[in-house]
Design a protein around this motif. Structure first.
Motif, short mmCIF file in Angstrom:
data_model
loop_
_atom_site.label_atom_id
_atom_site.label_comp_id
_atom_site.label_asym_id
_atom_site.label_seq_id
_atom_site.Cartn_x
_atom_site.Cartn_y
_atom_site.Cartn_z
N TYR A 148 36.38 50.47 27.88
CA TYR A 148 36.42 50.13 29.32
C TYR A 148 37.86 49.75 29.72
CZ TYR A 148 34.03 48.01 33.44
OH TYR A 148 33.56 47.70 34.68
N SER A 170 34.82 57.57 35.17
CA SER A 170 35.84 57.27 34.16
C SER A 170 37.23 57.40 34.76
CB SER A 170 35.71 58.23 32.96
OG SER A 170 36.06 59.55 33.35
N THR A 218 39.31 62.89 27.84
CA THR A 218 39.16 61.43 27.93
C THR A 218 40.09 60.80 26.90
OG1 THR A 218 37.65 59.56 28.03
CG2 THR A 218 37.15 61.24 26.35
N1 GLU Z 1 38.72 54.36 29.05
C1 GLU Z 1 38.31 55.21 30.12
C2 GLU Z 1 37.52 54.47 31.17
O1 GLU Z 1 37.24 53.30 31.04
C3 GLU Z 1 37.55 56.43 29.65
C4 GLU Z 1 36.46 56.14 28.65
C5 GLU Z 1 35.14 55.78 29.27
O2 GLU Z 1 34.72 56.43 30.24
O3 GLU Z 1 34.49 54.88 28.75
O4 GLU Z 1 37.16 55.02 32.17
#
Ligand code: GLU
Length: 285
Positions: free
Chosen positions: A115, A163, A202
């Motif tokens: 996150y 995301s 991602t």
């Molecule tokens: N770290 C990014 C985000 O928080 C992509 C990974 C995810 O979707 O958990 O959006």
């Protein structure tokens, strides 16, 4: 009416309501009572933690119902410092697009689910951390990886709704690219495998986990483009500064006693993922 039956019923209703209170944080919507989670702890209470279920190396629910991954280890360590034994942690799935809602509604006490801390998200939730630094990248079929960002606009991409990865594609990275948005990254992986999309985009930490899965060995490769800095935070209800502070202290302890390094090695070692060092914990308020 039999008295014993009635009192048994009353007892079970009481038990259900106690469980319900213990599971969700019992602070009021938007209220900042400091959360029912951090204080007290132990004593058979449970704590409810949001994780991902389909991201090997980070958050995975295994076929036999266990939970594994770096985020799971971080969550377990933090919950332990807050006074909760592993058997008193209730993990629930928190898809990318649901995380802010789950925290605002009080469905979970905190979220450890790849996150990223962002100013937009900080409008509705608060973060402890950061506890990990990843970078956005592309996963492509082996032998087909692009080597520069200019080529991304020509690709059909897949990412997840809600995301930072999908948002960055639309805003700046490849506004002309075709972007398929799914609910989870594993759905994108299927598209990559069957040729519907050219790349899954991602965090490299997530992509490395997929590439290393036994059934995927030799099928995919990461482009290695380091397209962003993703600072992972632990999400808590907006302005729950008490819990945020307790989690920051727990994260600091996890780094200092070597458990953080151990968790990195255990979870990313098998994927040959070269993790960044532990970031400085700055999200104090
Ligand atoms: N770290 C990014 C985000 O928080 C992509 C990974 C995810 O979707 O958990 O959006």
């Amino acid at each position: 009416m039999n008295f014993r039956k009635a009192s048994a019923l009353a007892a079970s209703i009481l038990a259900i309501s106690l469980t319900a209170t213990a599971c969700g944080s019992d602070d009021d919507e938007g209220g900042s009572s400091g959360g029912g989670s951090g204080s007290g702890g132990g004593g058979g209470d449970t704590i409810t933690v949001g994780i991902k279920y389909d991201q090997p190396g980070l958050g995975l629910k295994t076929p036999d119902g266990d939970f594994a991954g770096f985020d799971v280890d971080v969550a377990t360590y933090v919950a332990g410092v807050l006074g909760y034994e592993p058997e008193n942690i209730e993990f629930v799935e928190s898809p990318s697009a649901e995380r802010e809602n789950m925290l605002s509604r009080g469905d979970v006490d905190f979220i450890v689910a790849s996150y990223s801390i962002t100013p937009e998200r900080e409008e509705s939730v608060s973060f402890a951390g950061p506890y990990f630094l990843a970078h956005q990248d592309l996963l492509m079929r082996d032998g087909e990886a692009v080597s520069s960002t200019d080529e991304i606009n020509d690709l059909t991409l897949c990412s997840v709704t809600g995301s930072t990865s999908a948002q960055r594609v639309k805003d700046e990275l490849a506004p002309d690219a075709q972007l398929l948005e799914q609910g989870t990254y594993s759905e994108c992986l299927s598209g990559l495998e069957n040729g519907t999309v050219d790349a899954l985009t991602t965090d490299d930490s997530i992509l490395a986990g997929y590439a290393a899965q036994e059934q995927n060995v030799g099928k995919f490769e990461l482009a290695g483009l380091e397209l962003s800095d993703e600072n992972y935070g632990i999400g808590v209800a907006k302005d729950d500064t008490e819990l945020q502070g307790q989690i920051n202290d727990a994260l600091q302890q996890m780094v200092e006693d070597g458990s953080w390094d151990q968790a990195v090695e255990d979870n990313f070692g098998p994927a040959n993922y070269d993790a960044e060092p532990a970031p400085e914990i700055t999200a104090a308020s």
